[in-house]
Design an enzyme around this catalytic site. Sequence first.
Site, short mmCIF file in Angstrom:
data_model
loop_
_atom_site.label_atom_id
_atom_site.label_comp_id
_atom_site.label_asym_id
_atom_site.label_seq_id
_atom_site.Cartn_x
_atom_site.Cartn_y
_atom_site.Cartn_z
N CYS A 94 -5.45 -3.05 0.57
CA CYS A 94 -6.58 -2.89 -0.34
C CYS A 94 -7.71 -2.35 0.52
O CYS A 94 -7.92 -2.83 1.64
CB CYS A 94 -6.97 -4.24 -0.94
SG CYS A 94 -8.54 -4.19 -1.85
N THR A 95 -8.41 -1.36 0.00
CA THR A 95 -9.40 -0.67 0.84
C THR A 95 -10.60 -1.54 1.20
O THR A 95 -11.40 -1.16 2.05
CB THR A 95 -9.91 0.61 0.14
OG1 THR A 95 -10.33 0.27 -1.18
CG2 THR A 95 -8.81 1.65 0.10
N HIS A 96 -10.74 -2.69 0.54
CA HIS A 96 -11.84 -3.58 0.92
C HIS A 96 -11.52 -4.38 2.18
O HIS A 96 -12.41 -4.84 2.88
CB HIS A 96 -12.11 -4.60 -0.20
CG HIS A 96 -12.92 -4.05 -1.33
ND1 HIS A 96 -12.48 -3.05 -2.15
CD2 HIS A 96 -14.17 -4.37 -1.78
CE1 HIS A 96 -13.41 -2.80 -3.07
NE2 HIS A 96 -14.43 -3.58 -2.87
N CYS B 130 -7.33 4.09 -3.47
CA CYS B 130 -7.30 2.79 -4.12
C CYS B 130 -5.84 2.40 -4.16
O CYS B 130 -5.01 3.12 -4.75
CB CYS B 130 -7.87 2.92 -5.52
SG CYS B 130 -7.61 1.49 -6.58
N ASN B 131 -5.52 1.31 -3.50
CA ASN B 131 -4.11 0.90 -3.44
C ASN B 131 -3.55 0.60 -4.81
O ASN B 131 -2.40 0.92 -5.10
CB ASN B 131 -3.97 -0.32 -2.56
CG ASN B 131 -4.00 0.01 -1.09
OD1 ASN B 131 -2.97 0.26 -0.49
ND2 ASN B 131 -5.19 0.06 -0.50
N THR B 132 -4.35 0.00 -5.67
CA THR B 132 -3.86 -0.35 -7.01
C THR B 132 -3.50 0.92 -7.77
O THR B 132 -2.43 1.01 -8.40
CB THR B 132 -4.93 -1.14 -7.78
OG1 THR B 132 -5.28 -2.30 -7.02
CG2 THR B 132 -4.41 -1.57 -9.13
N ASP C 148 -11.72 6.26 -6.20
CA ASP C 148 -11.44 4.84 -6.04
C ASP C 148 -12.02 4.12 -7.26
O ASP C 148 -12.84 4.67 -7.99
CB ASP C 148 -12.09 4.32 -4.75
CG ASP C 148 -11.86 2.82 -4.56
OD1 ASP C 148 -10.69 2.41 -4.57
OD2 ASP C 148 -12.83 2.06 -4.42
N SER C 149 -11.63 2.87 -7.44
CA SER C 149 -12.17 2.08 -8.54
C SER C 149 -13.64 1.74 -8.31
O SER C 149 -14.31 1.28 -9.22
CB SER C 149 -11.36 0.80 -8.70
OG SER C 149 -11.36 0.09 -7.50
N GLU D 117 -17.54 -7.61 -1.59
CA GLU D 117 -18.62 -6.98 -2.35
C GLU D 117 -19.88 -7.84 -2.33
O GLU D 117 -20.99 -7.35 -2.51
CB GLU D 117 -18.18 -6.71 -3.79
CG GLU D 117 -17.00 -5.77 -3.85
CD GLU D 117 -17.14 -4.66 -4.88
OE1 GLU D 117 -17.81 -4.86 -5.89
OE2 GLU D 117 -16.55 -3.58 -4.65
N GLY E 138 -7.73 -3.92 -9.83
CA GLY E 138 -6.68 -4.81 -9.34
C GLY E 138 -6.27 -5.95 -10.25
O GLY E 138 -5.26 -6.60 -10.02
#
Lengths: 288, 288
Positions: free
Chosen positions: A193-195, A78-80, A15-16, A160, A48
């Site tokens: 988005c994973t967040h 990571c969706n992006t 992931d990013s 975050e 993103g």
Amino acid sequence: MEAQVMKERPIGVFDSGLGGLTVVRELTRVLPGEDIVYLGDSARVPYGIRSLETVRRFSMDDASFLLRYEPKMIVVACNTASAAALDALKEFCPVEVVGTVLPGAAEAVEVTRDKENKAVGVIATEATIQSGAYLRAIRQHDGERAVYAQSCPLLVPIVEEGRSDDDPIVLSVLHDYLREMQRKRLGALILGCTHYPLLTNAIAKVMGPDVSLISSGRAAAKEVQRRLSLSNLLSSRSYGGRLRCFTTDNPERFNRLGERFGGRRIDQVERVPIDELESRHPATTEIP
Amino acid sequence: MEAQVMKERPIGVFDSGLGGLTVVRELTRVLPGEDIVYLGDSARVPYGIRSLETVRRFSMDDASFLLRYEPKMIVVACNTASAAALDALKEFCPVEVVGTVLPGAAEAVEVTRDKENKAVGVIATEATIQSGAYLRAIRQHDGERAVYAQSCPLLVPIVEEGRSDDDPIVLSVLHDYLREMQRKRLGALILGCTHYPLLTNAIAKVMGPDVSLISSGRAAAKEVQRRLSLSNLLSSRSYGGRLRCFTTDNPERFNRLGERFGGRRIDQVERVPIDELESRHPATTEIP
């Protein structure tokens, strides 16, 4: 014998940054015996807001690093990166690659199949929305489906920063982003988005009970299980899978914030100097 | 003759992305004849959430790139990089290096000298606040000065999203961050991030008329003028300085958003592939 060895290899997840740990959490829920090697590219987060070309380059770096650990599968958490780089990654990697976009889209189509409101909404980062990947994936299942997309650049930094579901800032930002979506009478909304799963309660409050919220990470975890099972590569263990984490930036921050994303203590985080990640892998120059 | 050549060399300016263009705007205001070469490292923005070590590495990459254009001075138009890397950059660069932190701190001390309320507030990114650089710089001028610091991680993405002073989200986020500061009876508040000047009106509204707002970018521009003048390196031209921009990510996005930050049309943006920026300069391994 070779097959036996392959089964016990880890699943590689990248992931990013930290967000992909929500996918790890879902993976552990459905496949508690699997070992996982996780790379969070926090030194170059967020993906993103970057160009698709840059995201593709970074994703190849990340996958190359994970391949050193001989994983049986690579999960793009990571969706992006899934939106920008899945095809390139599939070509490059000698093992199966699972992203978050296709499983998320499939699940949204599935849960709305028998609903009166069939329209699907997608919220995600700027780059994911710009790529059009969710729209294409949904239309592959149903060429007529109404799809509404909205980029929500503030949600990643909001999560975050540690703001939670009942923070007034969270609610006012969500109301701002979701105003149009609220009018569309959606059947489902993809949290692309994973967040975003960390804001599920707030999003549910804003969208109301008739809209099914689809976690792309949870959908991806189910897809991983299905594919490993199809290839007869599920681990023989049913519990006690180990999680080994790498980050390109500060391991202390990764540890501190990671627990909230992963839903479990992160015991071991190792730092990968970014130089090492950027070691020129042959595929770099081939990316279109 | 050599001195004459040196005078007409450009000023090199770097930032983690677009924010530094607010410093370019101030530079152009006080030194309209100077040529400027600007590098925005948008592929690795934001610096403000990264470890100080990573920020130092990135800053050395950026300065190395600018040195190819033989500038007469390097301006670190990024508070995070100024806070983390100024000493390392000064050691590394063969020309003078000016950051934003010391000039911003000096100006805050200066404007509060005769005020009844002498306390100084600082708002900046997480990394800048963590570095303690503003506190140290203010205390160098006045060892007793009360200093209050607050990191504001959401403000950069809020500005980059294009939200402006009268957006309700902006005002509610500012009220949230500045609640403590409002109680402290400040004499001055340093806007310790180059993005923040775009929210000056909203910040002024929240803090009230008695608090002087210090733009660290404007203070840095005045310091550049002073230093060039001292070294007899001011350009002989008094207008028509050219701006040449480089970015490590999407030039189209740089162009589109850059105008808001720079207050002028950005005519020429060239892309620097990130590989090129990361060419191993000898100093990298020497950074502590």
